[in-house]
Design a protein around this motif. Structure first.
Motif, PDB file in Angstrom:
ATOM      1  N   GLY A 221      45.309   8.317  20.800  1.00 40.64           N
ATOM      2  CA  GLY A 221      44.894   6.929  20.914  1.00 40.64           C
ATOM      3  C   GLY A 221      43.416   6.685  20.681  1.00 40.64           C
ATOM      4  O   GLY A 221      42.918   5.592  20.991  1.00 40.64           O
ATOM      5  N   GLY A 222      42.696   7.672  20.130  1.00 46.35           N
ATOM      6  CA  GLY A 222      41.275   7.495  19.849  1.00 46.35           C
ATOM      7  C   GLY A 222      41.018   7.305  18.379  1.00 46.35           C
ATOM      8  O   GLY A 222      41.939   7.139  17.577  1.00 46.35           O
ATOM      9  N   ARG A 223      39.735   7.339  18.015  1.00 47.87           N
ATOM     10  CA  ARG A 223      39.329   7.155  16.625  1.00 47.87           C
ATOM     11  C   ARG A 223      38.231   8.141  16.269  1.00 47.87           C
ATOM     12  O   ARG A 223      37.312   8.371  17.078  1.00 47.87           O
ATOM     13  N   ALA A 243      39.437  11.738  27.839  1.00 55.57           N
ATOM     14  CA  ALA A 243      39.680  13.048  28.450  1.00 55.57           C
ATOM     15  C   ALA A 243      40.859  13.758  27.800  1.00 55.57           C
ATOM     16  O   ALA A 243      40.811  14.965  27.546  1.00 55.57           O
ATOM     17  N   ARG A 244      41.926  13.013  27.514  1.00 55.52           N
ATOM     18  CA  ARG A 244      43.084  13.625  26.850  1.00 55.52           C
ATOM     19  C   ARG A 244      42.716  14.134  25.456  1.00 55.52           C
ATOM     20  O   ARG A 244      43.159  15.213  25.035  1.00 55.52           O
ATOM     21  N   ILE A 245      41.916  13.359  24.738  1.00 56.44           N
ATOM     22  CA  ILE A 245      41.478  13.794  23.410  1.00 56.44           C
ATOM     23  C   ILE A 245      40.647  15.067  23.516  1.00 56.44           C
ATOM     24  O   ILE A 245      40.859  16.032  22.769  1.00 56.44           O
ATOM     25  N   ALA A 246      39.679  15.065  24.425  1.00 58.25           N
ATOM     26  CA  ALA A 246      38.795  16.220  24.575  1.00 58.25           C
ATOM     27  C   ALA A 246      39.589  17.485  24.900  1.00 58.25           C
ATOM     28  O   ALA A 246      39.380  18.547  24.298  1.00 58.25           O
ATOM     29  N   LEU A 247      40.526  17.389  25.846  1.00 63.96           N
ATOM     30  CA  LEU A 247      41.343  18.546  26.214  1.00 63.96           C
ATOM     31  C   LEU A 247      42.252  18.964  25.066  1.00 63.96           C
ATOM     32  O   LEU A 247      42.473  20.160  24.830  1.00 63.96           O
ATOM     33  N   GLY A 248      42.787  17.979  24.336  1.00 64.71           N
ATOM     34  CA  GLY A 248      43.640  18.298  23.195  1.00 64.71           C
ATOM     35  C   GLY A 248      42.892  19.030  22.107  1.00 64.71           C
ATOM     36  O   GLY A 248      43.408  19.991  21.506  1.00 64.71           O
ATOM     37  N   LEU A 249      41.661  18.621  21.836  1.00 64.17           N
ATOM     38  CA  LEU A 249      40.855  19.303  20.829  1.00 64.17           C
ATOM     39  C   LEU A 249      40.557  20.737  21.251  1.00 64.17           C
ATOM     40  O   LEU A 249      40.672  21.673  20.449  1.00 64.17           O
ATOM     41  N   ALA A 250      40.179  20.919  22.518  1.00 64.33           N
ATOM     42  CA  ALA A 250      39.869  22.270  22.995  1.00 64.33           C
ATOM     43  C   ALA A 250      41.091  23.177  22.943  1.00 64.33           C
ATOM     44  O   ALA A 250      40.982  24.365  22.627  1.00 64.33           O
ATOM     45  N   LEU A 324      37.258   9.582  36.482  1.00 63.49           N
ATOM     46  CA  LEU A 324      38.551  10.249  36.327  1.00 63.49           C
ATOM     47  C   LEU A 324      39.104  10.775  37.656  1.00 63.49           C
ATOM     48  O   LEU A 324      40.226  11.297  37.683  1.00 63.49           O
ATOM     49  N   ALA A 325      38.337  10.627  38.735  1.00 60.88           N
ATOM     50  CA  ALA A 325      38.690  11.290  39.990  1.00 60.88           C
ATOM     51  C   ALA A 325      40.048  10.880  40.528  1.00 60.88           C
ATOM     52  O   ALA A 325      40.757  11.685  41.137  1.00 60.88           O
ATOM     53  N   GLY A 326      40.452   9.633  40.323  1.00 64.32           N
ATOM     54  CA  GLY A 326      41.732   9.184  40.856  1.00 64.32           C
ATOM     55  C   GLY A 326      42.915   9.486  39.968  1.00 64.32           C
ATOM     56  O   GLY A 326      44.053   9.135  40.312  1.00 64.32           O
ATOM     57  N   ASP A 327      42.688  10.136  38.838  1.00 68.29           N
ATOM     58  CA  ASP A 327      43.780  10.418  37.903  1.00 68.29           C
ATOM     59  C   ASP A 327      44.305  11.828  38.149  1.00 68.29           C
ATOM     60  O   ASP A 327      43.587  12.812  37.948  1.00 68.29           O
ATOM     61  N   PRO A 328      45.566  11.961  38.573  1.00 67.23           N
ATOM     62  CA  PRO A 328      46.097  13.288  38.902  1.00 67.23           C
ATOM     63  C   PRO A 328      46.287  14.199  37.684  1.00 67.23           C
ATOM     64  O   PRO A 328      46.593  15.377  37.845  1.00 67.23           O
ATOM     65  N   ALA A 329      46.094  13.667  36.478  1.00 66.57           N
ATOM     66  CA  ALA A 329      46.290  14.485  35.278  1.00 66.57           C
ATOM     67  C   ALA A 329      45.120  15.422  35.013  1.00 66.57           C
ATOM     68  O   ALA A 329      45.240  16.342  34.207  1.00 66.57           O
ATOM     69  N   PHE A 330      43.980  15.201  35.724  1.00 66.02           N
ATOM     70  CA  PHE A 330      42.781  15.958  35.402  1.00 66.02           C
ATOM     71  C   PHE A 330      42.200  16.644  36.634  1.00 66.02           C
ATOM     72  O   PHE A 330      42.333  16.166  37.761  1.00 66.02           O
TER      73      PHE A 330
END
Length: 356
Positions: A221-223, A243-250, A324-330
């Motif tokens: 969902g980024g550009r 954050a999802r993009i960054a983790l996906g790239l890594a 991002l602290a309240g997001d359980p995905a990270f």
């Protein structure tokens, strides 16, 4: 030294291309274009300069009817739509910069295709592309217009979603206008991995990196803002998407790679495979968007965090970690403070995905 017949062939082909691409013969001068649009000659010269093309002497007949129509449209942006002439030149410069790179990119891809398919040397492949360009150009042009309209529609949709509910208010005009997640992914050991590669292998290496990075960014969902040699700059509209993009790239550009499969697909030597591990830095903050790029302190911070990240890891800053602290995905893990060039002391935060 080419012989007379070869020169005649090239001149004939270029003449045919002029007719096909420029819509007719070169019968008009810059003075003609200025008189027709009722503008100063300097404006015509400025138009061609900002388009990235040289302008000829005032009375040289080097322009076509379609060139005149382009200048007329530029003048209409001022007269009929009220745009400032500086804005028109900025829009024109954007077209010139983008279309110059796009045309070169596509032609070089065609050269590589002809060379591979017909087992031609580079010169022969370029001459074959020259011979076939008139037939290919209408398809490439139609795809360009379609892509451009889709991109405009996408931008309009994002603006409507982000700003549609805002009607004036007490916004701080001095603040950077856009809240964005912004990040970099930088190839690890690019020089070592590409040392000794020939032009074909190097081209495949870079193309696979850019394509893989773009796929990760857009799927989440980024550009992609731009690629800078061995790095890619991306943005997203919220911190979680960034954050999802960054983790996906890594993950996908290295640590999760099936090396055997990648080597078979890319045909590259070990250590120079088509997708390579990256270091990633990303932050959430306000940026300025201009000239197809983004600017501001948060862009600089993301770049500096990338510099100190370990391969296949993601670093962010405490403010983004808090967002991002309240997001359980990270999962966020503060690290010892570091001095970053041009920024000062920063406490980097390692970002990882929460266990499934």
């Amino acid at each position: 030294m080419p012989d007379r017949h070869e020169l005649e062939f090239v001149e004939s082909t270029v003449g045919d291309l002029d007719a096909a691409l420029l819509g007719g013969p070169r019968t008009l001068s810059a003075s003609d274009l200025a008189a027709r649009a009722d503008i100063d000659l300097d404006v015509v010269r400025g138009f061609w300069s900002t388009l990235g093309l040289p302008h000829a002497a005032a009375d040289d007949a080097v322009y076509t009817e379609s060139d005149a129509e382009a200048v007329d449209r530029a003048a209409a942006l001022v007269r009929e739509h009220g745009l400032d002439i500086k804005t028109v030149m900025t829009v024109t410069r954007a077209l010139g910069h983008t279309s110059d790179r796009l045309a070169l990119w596509q032609v070089e891809a065609l050269v590589e295709d002809m060379s591979d398919r017909y087992e031609l040397d580079d010169t022969s492949a370029r001459l074959l592309v020259l011979d076939r360009l008139a037939d290919l150009a209408p398809v490439l042009e139609a795809q360009l217009v379609h892509s451009y309209r889709r991109q405009l529609s996408a931008i309009a949709g994002r603006y409507a979603a982000e700003f549609g509910h805002v009607r004036g208010g007490d916004t701080d005009r001095s603040a950077l206008p856009l809240a964005r997640a912004v990040g970099f992914a930088d190839m690890v050991s690019f020089t070592r991995r590409t040392a000794g590669l020939g032009s074909t292998d190097l081209s495949q290496f870079v193309q696979r990196f850019e394509a893989a990075a773009r796929d990760v960014v857009t799927a989440a969902g980024g550009r992609v803002v731009k690629t800078i040699g061995d790095a890619v700059l991306f943005v997203a509209d919220d911190a979680a998407t960034g954050a999802r993009i960054a983790l996906g790239l890594a993950e996908q550009l290295g640590s999760g790679l099936d090396v055997g499969v990648a080597k078979q697909i890319a045909g590259l030597a070990d250590g120079a495979r088509g997708v390579t591990p990256v270091r990633v830095g990303f932050v959430w903050g306000r940026v300025l968007s201009r000239f197809g790029d983004v600017f501001g302190p948060h862009v600089n911070l993301a770049a500096r965090l990338t510099d100190i990240a370990e391969p296949s890891t993601v670093l962010t800053d405490p403010a983004t970690a808090e967002a991002l602290a309240g997001d359980p995905a990270f999962v966020v893990e503060p690290l010892p403070a570091r001095d970053l060039a041009g920024i000062g002391s920063v406490t980097p935060v390692r970002l990882t995905a929460a266990p499934a």
